[in-house]
Design a protein around this motif. Structure first.
Motif, PDB file in Angstrom:
ATOM      1  N   GLY A   1       0.825  -1.214   0.000  1.00 23.21           N
ATOM      2  CA  GLY A   1       0.000   0.000   0.000  1.00 23.21           C
ATOM      3  C   GLY A   1       0.852   1.254   0.000  1.00 23.21           C
ATOM      4  N   ALA A   2       1.936   1.231   0.771  1.00 21.98           N
ATOM      5  CA  ALA A   2       2.847   2.383   0.791  1.00 21.98           C
ATOM      6  C   ALA A   2       3.479   2.591  -0.582  1.00 21.98           C
ATOM      7  N   LEU A   3       3.900   1.506  -1.193  1.00 22.90           N
ATOM      8  CA  LEU A   3       4.520   1.578  -2.514  1.00 22.90           C
ATOM      9  C   LEU A   3       3.521   2.064  -3.558  1.00 22.90           C
ATOM     10  N   LEU A   4       2.314   1.508  -3.537  1.00 20.16           N
ATOM     11  CA  LEU A   4       1.280   1.919  -4.483  1.00 20.16           C
ATOM     12  C   LEU A   4       0.890   3.378  -4.272  1.00 20.16           C
ATOM     13  N   GLY A   5       0.802   3.800  -3.028  1.00 16.30           N
ATOM     14  CA  GLY A   5       0.488   5.196  -2.732  1.00 16.30           C
ATOM     15  C   GLY A   5       1.563   6.136  -3.256  1.00 16.30           C
ATOM     16  N   SER A   6       2.817   5.761  -3.083  1.00 16.48           N
ATOM     17  CA  SER A   6       3.922   6.590  -3.582  1.00 16.48           C
ATOM     18  C   SER A   6       3.901   6.682  -5.102  1.00 16.48           C
ATOM     19  N   MET A   7       3.667   5.566  -5.759  1.00 21.57           N
ATOM     20  CA  MET A   7       3.599   5.563  -7.227  1.00 21.57           C
ATOM     21  C   MET A   7       2.424   6.414  -7.724  1.00 21.57           C
ATOM     22  N   THR A   8       1.303   6.317  -7.032  1.00 21.73           N
ATOM     23  CA  THR A   8       0.143   7.134  -7.391  1.00 21.73           C
ATOM     24  C   THR A   8       0.463   8.613  -7.203  1.00 21.73           C
ATOM     25  N   GLY A   9       1.166   8.932  -6.129  1.00 20.40           N
ATOM     26  CA  GLY A   9       1.574  10.317  -5.888  1.00 20.40           C
ATOM     27  C   GLY A   9       2.484  10.850  -6.977  1.00 20.40           C
ATOM     28  N   ILE A  10       3.395  10.024  -7.446  1.00 26.28           N
ATOM     29  CA  ILE A  10       4.291  10.441  -8.527  1.00 26.28           C
ATOM     30  C   ILE A  10       3.498  10.694  -9.797  1.00 26.28           C
ATOM     31  N   ALA A  11       2.546   9.816 -10.088  1.00 28.87           N
ATOM     32  CA  ALA A  11       1.712  10.011 -11.283  1.00 28.87           C
ATOM     33  C   ALA A  11       0.902  11.302 -11.171  1.00 28.87           C
ATOM     34  N   LEU A  12       0.342  11.566 -10.000  1.00 33.24           N
ATOM     35  CA  LEU A  12      -0.414  12.813  -9.806  1.00 33.24           C
ATOM     36  C   LEU A  12       0.489  14.030  -9.936  1.00 33.24           C
ATOM     37  N   ASN A  13       1.685  13.943  -9.384  1.00 32.30           N
ATOM     38  CA  ASN A  13       2.619  15.065  -9.499  1.00 32.30           C
ATOM     39  C   ASN A  13       3.067  15.275 -10.939  1.00 32.30           C
ATOM     40  N   ALA A  14       3.187  14.209 -11.703  1.00 36.81           N
ATOM     41  CA  ALA A  14       3.531  14.357 -13.118  1.00 36.81           C
ATOM     42  C   ALA A  14       2.430  15.121 -13.850  1.00 36.81           C
ATOM     43  N   LEU A  15       1.188  14.791 -13.557  1.00 41.95           N
ATOM     44  CA  LEU A  15       0.064  15.520 -14.170  1.00 41.95           C
ATOM     45  C   LEU A  15       0.059  16.986 -13.730  1.00 41.95           C
ATOM     46  N   LEU A  16       0.313  17.218 -12.462  1.00 44.85           N
ATOM     47  CA  LEU A  16       0.362  18.594 -11.961  1.00 44.85           C
ATOM     48  C   LEU A  16       1.504  19.378 -12.611  1.00 44.85           C
ATOM     49  N   ALA A  17       2.647  18.734 -12.834  1.00 42.52           N
ATOM     50  CA  ALA A  17       3.787  19.408 -13.460  1.00 42.52           C
ATOM     51  C   ALA A  17       3.478  19.768 -14.916  1.00 42.52           C
ATOM     52  N   VAL A  18       2.859  18.859 -15.634  1.00 43.34           N
ATOM     53  CA  VAL A  18       2.476  19.147 -17.024  1.00 43.34           C
ATOM     54  C   VAL A  18       1.474  20.298 -17.045  1.00 43.34           C
ATOM     55  N   ALA A  19       0.515  20.275 -16.126  1.00 43.73           N
ATOM     56  CA  ALA A  19      -0.460  21.368 -16.047  1.00 43.73           C
ATOM     57  C   ALA A  19       0.233  22.684 -15.717  1.00 43.73           C
ATOM     58  N   PHE A  20       1.214  22.658 -14.820  1.00 46.59           N
ATOM     59  CA  PHE A  20       1.960  23.858 -14.443  1.00 46.59           C
ATOM     60  C   PHE A  20       2.645  24.458 -15.663  1.00 46.59           C
ATOM     61  N   VAL A  21       3.366  23.624 -16.414  1.00 52.67           N
ATOM     62  CA  VAL A  21       4.101  24.119 -17.589  1.00 52.67           C
ATOM     63  C   VAL A  21       3.126  24.634 -18.638  1.00 52.67           C
ATOM     64  N   ALA A  22       2.058  23.894 -18.896  1.00 51.04           N
ATOM     65  CA  ALA A  22       1.076  24.319 -19.898  1.00 51.04           C
ATOM     66  C   ALA A  22       0.419  25.641 -19.503  1.00 51.04           C
ATOM     67  N   LEU A  23       0.026  25.760 -18.242  1.00 52.79           N
ATOM     68  CA  LEU A  23      -0.589  27.015 -17.787  1.00 52.79           C
ATOM     69  C   LEU A  23       0.401  28.169 -17.828  1.00 52.79           C
ATOM     70  N   PHE A  24       1.646  27.902 -17.456  1.00 53.79           N
ATOM     71  CA  PHE A  24       2.655  28.947 -17.535  1.00 53.79           C
ATOM     72  C   PHE A  24       2.749  29.485 -18.956  1.00 53.79           C
ATOM     73  N   VAL A  25       2.858  28.601 -19.925  1.00 46.70           N
ATOM     74  CA  VAL A  25       2.976  29.018 -21.326  1.00 46.70           C
ATOM     75  C   VAL A  25       1.735  29.792 -21.761  1.00 46.70           C
ATOM     76  N   LEU A  26       0.562  29.274 -21.436  1.00 50.26           N
ATOM     77  CA  LEU A  26      -0.678  29.978 -21.805  1.00 50.26           C
ATOM     78  C   LEU A  26      -0.767  31.366 -21.164  1.00 50.26           C
ATOM     79  N   TYR A  27      -0.511  31.408 -19.873  1.00 51.44           N
ATOM     80  CA  TYR A  27      -0.574  32.691 -19.168  1.00 51.44           C
ATOM     81  C   TYR A  27       0.461  33.685 -19.708  1.00 51.44           C
ATOM     82  N   ALA A  28       1.654  33.201 -19.933  1.00 47.21           N
ATOM     83  CA  ALA A  28       2.731  34.114 -20.351  1.00 47.21           C
ATOM     84  C   ALA A  28       2.536  34.626 -21.782  1.00 47.21           C
ATOM     85  N   LEU A  29       1.923  33.813 -22.627  1.00 49.25           N
ATOM     86  CA  LEU A  29       1.714  34.226 -24.015  1.00 49.25           C
ATOM     87  C   LEU A  29       0.436  35.039 -24.221  1.00 49.25           C
ATOM     88  N   PHE A  30      -0.585  34.708 -23.468  1.00 47.05           N
ATOM     89  CA  PHE A  30      -1.880  35.371 -23.708  1.00 47.05           C
ATOM     90  C   PHE A  30      -2.274  36.127 -22.500  1.00 47.05           C
TER      91      PHE A  30
END
Length: 161
Positions: A132-161
């Motif tokens: 459960g600890a291992l699965l939780g950590s892996m799930t957290g990494i996947a969620l953080n990867a999605l958050l990081a992609v969203a961060f970069v995408a929003l940064f680009v959108l905000y900075a350009l428009f």
């Protein structure tokens, strides 16, 4: 330097954070936030407004919540005791030092497993808690990867428009 050139430059500077998300204990979101803040300071928060920056800060805070809770929640759902979570964190740090970066996961698993075996002496329950600890950590990494992609995408959108 034009705004488009500045956005391209800072977007390139953000990219190293994406693989950093997959390696525990690396400060990927601190790096993302620092780059966005630097862009805002250079740009005078004209293109990346303060309210846009606060949205990026919210993503940063969400990533911190995921970092601190995913593995713990996974272990608790798996039936681990609080002491086992501490042993899991210690094991993750030792694993990172001995065999970076994958040693983190092995150390987490083994720390929870050994603690649960000492506590319960029942292998199936201890394995469930460690898994459960291992699965939780892996799930957290996947969620953080999605958050990081969203961060970069929003940064680009905000900075350009």
């Amino acid at each position: 330097m034009t705004n488009v050139a500045l956005v391209i430059l800072f977007s390139i500077l953000l990219l190293p954070a994406l693989p950093m998300v997959f390696i525990p204990f690396l400060p990927a979101f601190w790096y993302l936030l620092a780059i966005a803040a630097l862009f805002g300071a250079i740009d005078g928060f004209v293109h990346l407004t303060v309210s846009n920056f606060l949205v990026l800060v919210a993503l940063f805070l969400a990533s911190l919540a995921v970092d601190w809770s995913a593995g713990l929640l996974g272990a608790k759902v798996g039936g681990a005791a609080w002491r086992s979570l501490l042993f899991g964190a210690i094991g993750a740090a030792i694993g990172l030092a001995l065999l970076p970066p994958l040693g983190t996961f092995a150390g987490l698993f083994l720390g929870v497993l050994v603690s649960e075996l000492a506590r319960q002496r029942e292998a199936p329950r201890a394995l469930r808690a460690a898994g459960g600890a291992l699965l939780g950590s892996m799930t957290g990494i996947a969620l953080n990867a999605l958050l990081a992609v969203a961060f970069v995408a929003l940064f680009v959108l905000y900075a350009l428009f």
